[in-house]
Each structure stands twice: as structure tokens, then as C-alpha cells.
Design a protein around this motif. Sequence first.
Motif, PDB file in Angstrom:
ATOM      1  N   PRO A   1     -14.079  35.610  -2.362  1.00 12.76           N
ATOM      2  CA  PRO A   1     -13.545  34.366  -1.839  1.00 12.76           C
ATOM      3  C   PRO A   1     -14.560  33.241  -1.963  1.00 12.76           C
ATOM      4  N   GLY A   2     -14.122  32.101  -2.495  1.00 13.47           N
ATOM      5  CA  GLY A   2     -15.054  31.007  -2.728  1.00 13.47           C
ATOM      6  C   GLY A   2     -14.803  29.779  -1.888  1.00 13.47           C
ATOM      7  N   GLY A   3     -13.706  29.762  -1.125  1.00 15.81           N
ATOM      8  CA  GLY A   3     -13.435  28.615  -0.277  1.00 15.81           C
ATOM      9  C   GLY A   3     -12.354  27.710  -0.839  1.00 15.81           C
ATOM     10  N   VAL A   4     -12.478  26.430  -0.517  1.00 20.94           N
ATOM     11  CA  VAL A   4     -11.422  25.479  -0.835  1.00 20.94           C
ATOM     12  C   VAL A   4     -12.045  24.286  -1.561  1.00 20.94           C
ATOM     13  N   GLU A   5     -11.261  23.642  -2.414  1.00 22.29           N
ATOM     14  CA  GLU A   5     -11.752  22.421  -3.053  1.00 22.29           C
ATOM     15  C   GLU A   5     -10.624  21.399  -3.105  1.00 22.29           C
ATOM     16  N   VAL A   6     -11.013  20.146  -3.274  1.00 21.47           N
ATOM     17  CA  VAL A   6     -10.023  19.075  -3.348  1.00 21.47           C
ATOM     18  C   VAL A   6      -9.599  18.934  -4.800  1.00 21.47           C
ATOM     19  N   ALA A   7      -8.323  19.221  -5.084  1.00 21.97           N
ATOM     20  CA  ALA A   7      -7.828  19.135  -6.453  1.00 21.97           C
ATOM     21  C   ALA A   7      -7.605  17.685  -6.843  1.00 21.97           C
ATOM     22  N   GLY A   8      -7.325  16.834  -5.867  1.00 21.55           N
ATOM     23  CA  GLY A   8      -7.109  15.425  -6.177  1.00 21.55           C
ATOM     24  C   GLY A   8      -6.481  14.700  -5.008  1.00 21.55           C
ATOM     25  N   ILE A   9      -6.402  13.386  -5.144  1.00 26.66           N
ATOM     26  CA  ILE A   9      -5.739  12.564  -4.127  1.00 26.66           C
ATOM     27  C   ILE A   9      -4.536  11.924  -4.798  1.00 26.66           C
ATOM     28  N   THR A  10      -3.351  12.194  -4.288  1.00 26.67           N
ATOM     29  CA  THR A  10      -2.134  11.664  -4.905  1.00 26.67           C
ATOM     30  C   THR A  10      -1.567  10.543  -4.035  1.00 26.67           C
ATOM     31  N   GLN A  11      -0.743   9.711  -4.676  1.00 27.70           N
ATOM     32  CA  GLN A  11      -0.072   8.648  -3.940  1.00 27.70           C
ATOM     33  C   GLN A  11       1.365   9.045  -3.687  1.00 27.70           C
ATOM     34  N   ASP A  12       1.798   8.834  -2.467  1.00 23.94           N
ATOM     35  CA  ASP A  12       3.181   9.100  -2.093  1.00 23.94           C
ATOM     36  C   ASP A  12       4.049   7.979  -2.644  1.00 23.94           C
ATOM     37  N   GLN A  13       4.979   8.308  -3.577  1.00 26.47           N
ATOM     38  CA  GLN A  13       5.733   7.263  -4.284  1.00 26.47           C
ATOM     39  C   GLN A  13       7.038   6.881  -3.593  1.00 26.47           C
ATOM     40  N   THR A  14       7.319   7.464  -2.433  1.00 24.64           N
ATOM     41  CA  THR A  14       8.562   7.072  -1.758  1.00 24.64           C
ATOM     42  C   THR A  14       8.465   5.594  -1.362  1.00 24.64           C
TER      43      THR A  14
ATOM     44  N   TYR B   1       0.844  -1.204   0.000  1.00 23.08           N
ATOM     45  CA  TYR B   1       0.000   0.000   0.000  1.00 23.08           C
ATOM     46  C   TYR B   1       0.875   1.248   0.000  1.00 23.08           C
ATOM     47  N   ARG B   2       0.436   2.253  -0.761  1.00 21.53           N
ATOM     48  CA  ARG B   2       1.149   3.547  -0.753  1.00 21.53           C
ATOM     49  C   ARG B   2       0.253   4.586  -0.105  1.00 21.53           C
ATOM     50  N   ARG B   3       0.843   5.393   0.755  1.00 22.34           N
ATOM     51  CA  ARG B   3       0.021   6.358   1.480  1.00 22.34           C
ATOM     52  C   ARG B   3      -0.557   7.397   0.514  1.00 22.34           C
ATOM     53  N   LYS B   4      -1.786   7.812   0.776  1.00 29.26           N
ATOM     54  CA  LYS B   4      -2.459   8.786  -0.080  1.00 29.26           C
ATOM     55  C   LYS B   4      -2.452  10.147   0.583  1.00 29.26           C
ATOM     56  N   GLU B   5      -2.484  11.150  -0.262  1.00 26.13           N
ATOM     57  CA  GLU B   5      -2.424  12.517   0.230  1.00 26.13           C
ATOM     58  C   GLU B   5      -3.452  13.363  -0.523  1.00 26.13           C
ATOM     59  N   VAL B   6      -4.162  14.219   0.210  1.00 28.72           N
ATOM     60  CA  VAL B   6      -5.166  15.080  -0.406  1.00 28.72           C
ATOM     61  C   VAL B   6      -4.500  16.382  -0.842  1.00 28.72           C
ATOM     62  N   VAL B   7      -4.762  16.803  -2.073  1.00 27.35           N
ATOM     63  CA  VAL B   7      -4.237  18.078  -2.561  1.00 27.35           C
ATOM     64  C   VAL B   7      -5.382  19.094  -2.561  1.00 27.35           C
TER      65      VAL B   7
ATOM     66  N   TYR C   1      13.170 -10.533   3.190  1.00 30.74           N
ATOM     67  CA  TYR C   1      12.761  -9.154   3.473  1.00 30.74           C
ATOM     68  C   TYR C   1      11.358  -8.881   2.929  1.00 30.74           C
ATOM     69  N   VAL C   2      10.588  -8.086   3.676  1.00 27.88           N
ATOM     70  CA  VAL C   2       9.249  -7.700   3.243  1.00 27.88           C
ATOM     71  C   VAL C   2       9.226  -6.178   3.040  1.00 27.88           C
ATOM     72  N   ARG C   3       8.698  -5.753   1.890  1.00 30.78           N
ATOM     73  CA  ARG C   3       8.543  -4.305   1.639  1.00 30.78           C
ATOM     74  C   ARG C   3       7.257  -3.855   2.314  1.00 30.78           C
ATOM     75  N   MET C   4       7.371  -2.968   3.305  1.00 29.54           N
ATOM     76  CA  MET C   4       6.194  -2.497   4.046  1.00 29.54           C
ATOM     77  C   MET C   4       5.639  -1.223   3.401  1.00 29.54           C
ATOM     78  N   PRO C   5       4.394  -0.852   3.697  1.00 27.35           N
ATOM     79  CA  PRO C   5       3.848   0.406   3.164  1.00 27.35           C
ATOM     80  C   PRO C   5       4.653   1.598   3.670  1.00 27.35           C
ATOM     81  N   ASN C   6       4.616   2.709   2.907  1.00 22.37           N
ATOM     82  CA  ASN C   6       5.379   3.898   3.314  1.00 22.37           C
ATOM     83  C   ASN C   6       4.554   4.794   4.250  1.00 22.37           C
TER      84      ASN C   6
END
Lengths: 148, 120
Positions: free
Chosen positions: A73-86, A40-46, A104-109
Motif C-alpha cells: 500500500p502506497g497511500g493516496v495522491e491527487v490525480a487532478g483538480i476538475t471544474q464542476d461544469q453544471t 466562478y465554477r466550483r473546483k473538485e479534487v480527484v 438576470y445574473v448568472r451566479m457561481p455553481n
Amino acid sequence: MFDALNVSATGLTAERLRMDVTAENLANAQTTRGADGQPYRRKEVVLSEVQSGGFGAQLAKAVGAGSGSGSQPGGVEVAGITQDQTPGKLVYDPGHPDADAKGYVRMPNVDTVAEMVDLISASRAYEANVTAMNAAKQMFSKTLDLLR
Amino acid sequence: MLFDTTQNALEAAISGAATRQQALAANLANANTPGYQRVDVDFHSSLAAALGSEDAKDSLHSVRFAAQVDASGATRADGSSVDVDSESAKLAANALEHQAAVQVAHARIGILKAAMGTGA
């Protein structure tokens, strides 16, 4: 007239989504098989700022009322959800079904501490928007009291 | 006329505070938006200018309030200039200011009503 309420509502929506995504990251902190079979890769809201373009703003522009410059002023909106690729860290666990030939096991970031901080930040920002919404609500009801 | 300059100024102040509320709400909504520049409405200056002009009563009718980008504050590491604490303080002050203007306007309308014999 109720634009301030709508602006705060966009903030509530955005912060709630941030909380949802952070909760998903925390829930998948140990998931070694994501949707694509990879860890799993962690997700981030933009988030991005919106300029008001609603019906009220268009009407005000058409009749020449409201602010002269036009941009409200109109407020805020979610531009997208990105995945952290590290890449996530490698953990030595030969008994794990997803371990490689060397054990070895690769764990989520996902860094649980960082996610907790994000969670608190989203929660506090949500509260701030609720406060702003309440203040706007009180102001509008006071203005309506003029009619009494 | 029924409504004097003071009443018009109070109306303009109420409208200005409502516009400012929208700007401050937008700042709080964008508290976590990287690169966001805070906006504010300086309705005090617009009001003072209108009140100080030759024809104050007409100027108060045409006074418009607009949100301006405020680049004076400190910028955070993510490029945003929103400080949630100071926004909350401004929000509370603005709500009180709005309430004060509304109450004075209400009292003045009450006086007019009493003079008209319709009860305050």
C-alpha cells in the motif's frame, strides 16, 4: 520501515488540498467574474490510490525481501483538480453590473452547504490520518525500546 | 540456541503488525478515494501456519506478510469500501497487539541479559 508514516503523510497532503480547494470555493461563492470572465465554477479534487514505488519498495523487490506479491500500500495522491461544469443559478438583480439585458445574473455553481459538508469531511479525514500517524510513531518507538 | 521459537514468533508478530499498520494507514489515507478497495494483512494466519509447520523455527524466519485486497466489507455509494470508524478501531487494536508483542520480547531479552550477568 517508515512506510506507514509516509502513507499517512500522503493522506494528510491530500486532505489538506481538499480543504484548500473547498475554502477557495467558499471564498468565491459570489464571484461573477472568474479567471475567464465567466462566473466562478466550483473546483473538485480527484483522489486516486498509489502503489508504493519508493526507494524502499524498489530495494525490497531487488533483494527479494518484503511481501511476496510485491504490491505494498502506497497511500493516496491527487490525480487532478476538475471544474464542476453544471450551470449556476440565475438570480434576478437588475442593479448588478454583470446582469444581462433582462436583469438576470448568472451566479457561481457553489452550494455553500455542500462545501461546508466537504470541509468537515476533509477535516475529519485529516484527523484520522494524524491518528494513524501517531499510532505508527508509537509503534516504531516501542520497537526501538527493544534496544534499551 | 540463544533465541527459541517463541522469540522468533514474537519477532515475526512485530513485523506482521508493522506491515498491517501500513495497510490500515493506506486505508485511512484513501478514505475519500472513490472506488478504493480496502486492503488488510492477515498476519495471524501466516504466523499460525508457520508455527504449526514441521520446522516451526525455520518457517518463522521465512514467513512474509503481504497486503491483500479485502472485498468482504460493505461498499459505499462512491464504490469505496473504507469505513473510517472500523479502520480506526483496527488501527488501535493493531497498535496494542504490536505493543504486547514488543513488551513480551523485551521481557524475554531481559531474562537472557540477567542470565548472562549483564543486568536486566
